[in-house]
Design a protein around this motif. Sequence first.
Motif, PDB file in Angstrom:
ATOM      1  N   MET A   1     -42.781  38.849 -41.225  1.00 42.28           N
ATOM      2  CA  MET A   1     -42.414  37.701 -40.624  1.00 42.28           C
ATOM      3  C   MET A   1     -40.785  37.711 -40.094  1.00 42.28           C
ATOM      4  O   MET A   1     -40.736  37.604 -38.973  1.00 42.28           O
ATOM      5  CB  MET A   1     -42.253  36.512 -41.811  1.00 42.28           C
ATOM      6  CG  MET A   1     -41.810  35.100 -41.385  1.00 42.28           C
ATOM      7  SD  MET A   1     -42.972  34.537 -40.031  1.00 42.28           S
ATOM      8  CE  MET A   1     -41.915  33.544 -39.172  1.00 42.28           C
ATOM      9  N   SER A   2     -40.101  38.110 -41.013  1.00 39.82           N
ATOM     10  CA  SER A   2     -38.417  38.455 -40.815  1.00 39.82           C
ATOM     11  C   SER A   2     -38.423  39.572 -39.653  1.00 39.82           C
ATOM     12  O   SER A   2     -37.756  39.557 -38.818  1.00 39.82           O
ATOM     13  CB  SER A   2     -37.525  38.634 -41.721  1.00 39.82           C
ATOM     14  OG  SER A   2     -37.928  40.353 -42.454  1.00 39.82           O
ATOM     15  N   SER A   3     -39.288  40.571 -39.659  1.00 32.42           N
ATOM     16  CA  SER A   3     -39.409  41.538 -38.643  1.00 32.42           C
ATOM     17  C   SER A   3     -39.880  41.136 -37.440  1.00 32.42           C
ATOM     18  O   SER A   3     -39.240  41.663 -36.365  1.00 32.42           O
ATOM     19  CB  SER A   3     -40.362  42.768 -39.081  1.00 32.42           C
ATOM     20  OG  SER A   3     -41.644  42.373 -38.958  1.00 32.42           O
ATOM     21  N   VAL A   4     -40.458  40.208 -37.128  1.00 35.59           N
ATOM     22  CA  VAL A   4     -40.999  39.504 -36.087  1.00 35.59           C
ATOM     23  C   VAL A   4     -39.608  38.985 -35.427  1.00 35.59           C
ATOM     24  O   VAL A   4     -39.542  38.966 -34.434  1.00 35.59           O
ATOM     25  CB  VAL A   4     -42.070  38.578 -36.259  1.00 35.59           C
ATOM     26  CG1 VAL A   4     -42.451  37.660 -34.904  1.00 35.59           C
ATOM     27  CG2 VAL A   4     -43.325  39.212 -36.675  1.00 35.59           C
TER      28      VAL A   4
ATOM     29  N   GLU B   1     -36.812  39.408 -36.176  1.00 35.82           N
ATOM     30  CA  GLU B   1     -35.717  40.700 -35.842  1.00 35.82           C
ATOM     31  C   GLU B   1     -36.090  41.054 -34.228  1.00 35.82           C
ATOM     32  O   GLU B   1     -35.303  41.599 -33.521  1.00 35.82           O
ATOM     33  CB  GLU B   1     -35.686  41.729 -36.704  1.00 35.82           C
ATOM     34  CG  GLU B   1     -34.519  41.718 -37.535  1.00 35.82           C
ATOM     35  CD  GLU B   1     -34.799  42.625 -38.948  1.00 35.82           C
ATOM     36  OE1 GLU B   1     -35.504  43.607 -38.846  1.00 35.82           O
ATOM     37  OE2 GLU B   1     -34.642  42.111 -39.958  1.00 35.82           O
ATOM     38  N   MET B   2     -37.459  41.219 -34.080  1.00 33.61           N
ATOM     39  CA  MET B   2     -38.001  41.871 -32.845  1.00 33.61           C
ATOM     40  C   MET B   2     -37.720  40.965 -31.621  1.00 33.61           C
ATOM     41  O   MET B   2     -37.160  41.631 -30.615  1.00 33.61           O
ATOM     42  CB  MET B   2     -39.587  42.278 -32.917  1.00 33.61           C
ATOM     43  CG  MET B   2     -40.021  43.407 -32.395  1.00 33.61           C
ATOM     44  SD  MET B   2     -41.668  43.435 -32.584  1.00 33.61           S
ATOM     45  CE  MET B   2     -42.380  42.183 -31.261  1.00 33.61           C
ATOM     46  N   ILE B   3     -37.807  39.674 -31.904  1.00 33.15           N
ATOM     47  CA  ILE B   3     -37.447  38.605 -30.880  1.00 33.15           C
ATOM     48  C   ILE B   3     -36.139  38.849 -30.627  1.00 33.15           C
ATOM     49  O   ILE B   3     -35.633  38.602 -29.534  1.00 33.15           O
ATOM     50  CB  ILE B   3     -38.139  37.382 -31.209  1.00 33.15           C
ATOM     51  CG1 ILE B   3     -39.612  37.423 -31.290  1.00 33.15           C
ATOM     52  CG2 ILE B   3     -37.453  36.525 -30.267  1.00 33.15           C
ATOM     53  CD1 ILE B   3     -40.125  36.001 -31.871  1.00 33.15           C
ATOM     54  N   GLU B   4     -35.481  38.726 -31.804  1.00 31.97           N
ATOM     55  CA  GLU B   4     -33.919  39.040 -31.543  1.00 31.97           C
ATOM     56  C   GLU B   4     -33.468  40.084 -30.764  1.00 31.97           C
ATOM     57  O   GLU B   4     -32.696  40.048 -29.735  1.00 31.97           O
ATOM     58  CB  GLU B   4     -33.150  38.747 -32.905  1.00 31.97           C
ATOM     59  CG  GLU B   4     -32.968  37.307 -33.436  1.00 31.97           C
ATOM     60  CD  GLU B   4     -32.166  37.471 -34.854  1.00 31.97           C
ATOM     61  OE1 GLU B   4     -32.178  36.439 -35.231  1.00 31.97           O
ATOM     62  OE2 GLU B   4     -32.025  38.633 -35.311  1.00 31.97           O
ATOM     63  N   GLY B   5     -34.101  41.216 -31.101  1.00 36.70           N
ATOM     64  CA  GLY B   5     -33.907  42.270 -30.300  1.00 36.70           C
ATOM     65  C   GLY B   5     -34.128  42.189 -28.821  1.00 36.70           C
ATOM     66  O   GLY B   5     -33.268  42.759 -27.731  1.00 36.70           O
ATOM     67  N   LEU B   6     -35.261  41.822 -28.440  1.00 32.46           N
ATOM     68  CA  LEU B   6     -35.569  41.364 -27.029  1.00 32.46           C
ATOM     69  C   LEU B   6     -34.683  40.849 -26.533  1.00 32.46           C
ATOM     70  O   LEU B   6     -34.248  40.959 -25.461  1.00 32.46           O
ATOM     71  CB  LEU B   6     -37.069  40.915 -27.236  1.00 32.46           C
ATOM     72  CG  LEU B   6     -38.117  41.086 -25.958  1.00 32.46           C
ATOM     73  CD1 LEU B   6     -38.212  42.611 -25.634  1.00 32.46           C
ATOM     74  CD2 LEU B   6     -39.137  40.192 -25.912  1.00 32.46           C
ATOM     75  N   GLY B   7     -34.216  39.536 -27.084  1.00 29.80           N
ATOM     76  CA  GLY B   7     -33.260  38.487 -26.393  1.00 29.80           C
ATOM     77  C   GLY B   7     -32.233  39.124 -26.220  1.00 29.80           C
ATOM     78  O   GLY B   7     -31.607  39.089 -25.154  1.00 29.80           O
ATOM     79  N   ARG B   8     -31.578  40.105 -27.305  1.00 30.78           N
ATOM     80  CA  ARG B   8     -30.243  40.917 -26.833  1.00 30.78           C
ATOM     81  C   ARG B   8     -30.410  41.636 -25.712  1.00 30.78           C
ATOM     82  O   ARG B   8     -29.564  41.779 -25.050  1.00 30.78           O
ATOM     83  CB  ARG B   8     -30.001  41.601 -28.185  1.00 30.78           C
ATOM     84  CG  ARG B   8     -28.681  40.941 -28.987  1.00 30.78           C
ATOM     85  CD  ARG B   8     -28.139  42.013 -29.831  1.00 30.78           C
ATOM     86  NE  ARG B   8     -29.185  42.372 -30.849  1.00 30.78           N
ATOM     87  CZ  ARG B   8     -29.561  41.978 -31.806  1.00 30.78           C
ATOM     88  NH1 ARG B   8     -29.139  40.727 -32.260  1.00 30.78           N
ATOM     89  NH2 ARG B   8     -30.599  42.529 -32.823  1.00 30.78           N
ATOM     90  N   SER B   9     -31.478  42.499 -25.695  1.00 28.94           N
ATOM     91  CA  SER B   9     -31.550  43.579 -24.493  1.00 28.94           C
ATOM     92  C   SER B   9     -31.625  42.790 -23.132  1.00 28.94           C
ATOM     93  O   SER B   9     -31.273  43.368 -22.292  1.00 28.94           O
ATOM     94  CB  SER B   9     -32.616  44.661 -24.669  1.00 28.94           C
ATOM     95  OG  SER B   9     -33.811  44.004 -25.475  1.00 28.94           O
ATOM     96  N   VAL B  10     -32.669  41.660 -23.196  1.00 28.65           N
ATOM     97  CA  VAL B  10     -32.764  40.827 -22.189  1.00 28.65           C
ATOM     98  C   VAL B  10     -31.141  40.453 -21.584  1.00 28.65           C
ATOM     99  O   VAL B  10     -30.718  40.395 -20.540  1.00 28.65           O
ATOM    100  CB  VAL B  10     -33.579  39.788 -22.012  1.00 28.65           C
ATOM    101  CG1 VAL B  10     -33.374  38.736 -20.938  1.00 28.65           C
ATOM    102  CG2 VAL B  10     -34.901  40.257 -22.315  1.00 28.65           C
ATOM    103  N   LEU B  11     -30.668  39.635 -22.651  1.00 28.49           N
ATOM    104  CA  LEU B  11     -29.303  39.326 -22.097  1.00 28.49           C
ATOM    105  C   LEU B  11     -28.475  40.354 -21.662  1.00 28.49           C
ATOM    106  O   LEU B  11     -27.431  40.224 -20.738  1.00 28.49           O
ATOM    107  CB  LEU B  11     -28.584  38.549 -23.440  1.00 28.49           C
ATOM    108  CG  LEU B  11     -29.241  37.059 -23.834  1.00 28.49           C
ATOM    109  CD1 LEU B  11     -28.359  36.809 -25.061  1.00 28.49           C
ATOM    110  CD2 LEU B  11     -28.831  36.161 -22.576  1.00 28.49           C
ATOM    111  N   SER B  12     -28.179  41.623 -22.267  1.00 25.37           N
ATOM    112  CA  SER B  12     -27.348  42.536 -21.761  1.00 25.37           C
ATOM    113  C   SER B  12     -27.767  43.040 -20.594  1.00 25.37           C
ATOM    114  O   SER B  12     -26.856  43.488 -19.658  1.00 25.37           O
ATOM    115  CB  SER B  12     -27.149  43.555 -22.802  1.00 25.37           C
ATOM    116  OG  SER B  12     -28.326  44.509 -23.015  1.00 25.37           O
TER     117      SER B  12
END
Lengths: 265, 282
Positions: free
Chosen positions: A1-4, A6-17
């Motif tokens: 659950m938390s890994s999902v 985290e994955m979405i957070e990571g995706l969002g971060r890389s899109v933002l950057s």
Amino acid sequence: MSSVIEMIEGLGRSVLSALARLGLAGRFFLAIMMVIGVPLRRFSLLVRELYFSGVRSILIIVVSGMFVGMVLAIQGYEVLQRFGSSETLGVLVALSLVRELGPVVTALLFAGRAGSAVTAEIGLMQATDQIAAMDMMAVNPIARIISPRFLASVVSMPLLACMFSAAGVFGAYLVGVKLIGIDDGSFWSQMQAGVDFRLDIVNGLIKSLVFGVAVGLIAVFEGYYAPPTAEGVSSATTRTVVTSSLAVLMLDFVLTVWMFRGLNG
Amino acid sequence: MPDVKPAQTHPDALIEIKDVHFAYDERPILRGLSLNVRKGEVLAVMGGSGSGKTTLLGLIGGRILPNKGKIMVDGQNVPKLDRSALYALRTRFGMLFQFGALFTDLSVYDNVAFPYREQTNLPESVIRDLVLLKLQAVGLRGAAGLMPSQLSGGMARRVALARAVALDPMLMLYDEPFTGLDPISTGIVGRLIRRLNDAFGLTSLVVTHDLDASLKIADRVIVLAEGKVYRDLTPEDVRTTSDAFVRQFADGLPDGPVPFHYPAPPLVDQLLGKSSAGEIAP
Ligand SMILES: Nc1ncnc2c1ncn2[C@@H]1O[C@H](COP(=O)(O)OP(=O)(O)O)[C@@H](O)[C@H]1O
Ligand SMILES: [Mg+2]
């Protein structure tokens, strides 16, 4: 659950950057445009970069164009003779080169040969404080260093693409006419009749110009913002080649769709 | 017990820095730094690596902006200047970068000629004479035809110095001018800094961690620590003071107020596996 999550957070971060970097590149492009008159007024600045980026790429462009043209002639002849129309080889080769292969392969080669060199040069100037020193001497580095290199890429690209296509046609002539024995006259006359100035040559030049802007911008941008370390400059150089190549292929698709819209409607 | 005197408005100050705060991202580098630099003096700015010395020069030159505070140079507030006013001010600065920052694609001659060609309309024949005079002043007229890659570290620094003083600046900023130089070159560069300052009536800010070299040339020494001016001393004070921090610096002691060890859990705990394993690389 938390890994999902985290994955979405990571995706969002890389899109933002990625978006932030795109915005930075856009601002950088505007800053270049503000001072693009400088290399036009001080022509010697532009000439130097035209020499390093353009003239020094001629050999690789001409040789590659020859080989591509020779291969096109062999491949094209093989298909065309099945339909008994091998004398149209000239048109096939010329159109492939002028519309597609000339602009695209030239841009890919240019990114590898000149774009990477520009990135490395600017990155090193940044790492050794040369750009800071110039800025402290009240000389705008965007005007003095960046804009001539950018403009040289925009100017060189269409010229190099023309050379590529011309060399390709010559290579096809060697293989098709001299080696395989297609009729000399029909090779050239079919080509002349089949290539449209506006639709084919101008469109090819437009593609080259757009690729020149893209590769030039990516090369100077990556160099200017490269981290001031050995790894920083080397990975920026790699990124220039990778990003330029992707950008050229994607832009080619977009431009082709736009240029040939309405042809079947 | 840092005893920083409150910054007063000195009529003879060329640079007045008041309560400047600066952070890279979230990491504060300068925390309320105040400093006056008097006209005509050679001020040595000392401090350990990472204490913010280069940052201070960047702020004075307007290359980076403070989060807070005033930086007045010759009556102008640098962070508030627009680009053209900033560039006008910078033509009166000379800056020597840490490793010279010579333009690697230009010869020694063309490097020194660069400021004249960019900022003046002088004819080439006049520029030629000026460049040769500046190179003569740093003793390198004979090296005019060399490329930067052919110079030793000390020679590169001297060429960069000739380039920095080309337009007869009012203020010279030096970033670590002695780093990587042998003792003879250090002496040469140090004497040049002093001689140029006095001969042309400049004001000089010399950022360095080379105490010996700066004591020989400076009128005043400040020590940066904790983002502030931690001490403001004369070279004589530095030699005699009993202040623990300055002594550590002056005598090159490994441990003192500046710790030798990067913060870590106690060694015994870590060796016996009592502290978390994540703190050392596997
Ligand atoms: N561009 C930057 N981005 C983030 N941190 C930086 C940058 N430049 C310097 N720093 C950090 O700021 C601190 C002060 O740097 P600097 O002023 O160069 O120190 P000094 O010149 O006294 O050695 C250092 O810890 C350095 O790592
Ligand atoms: Mg530094």
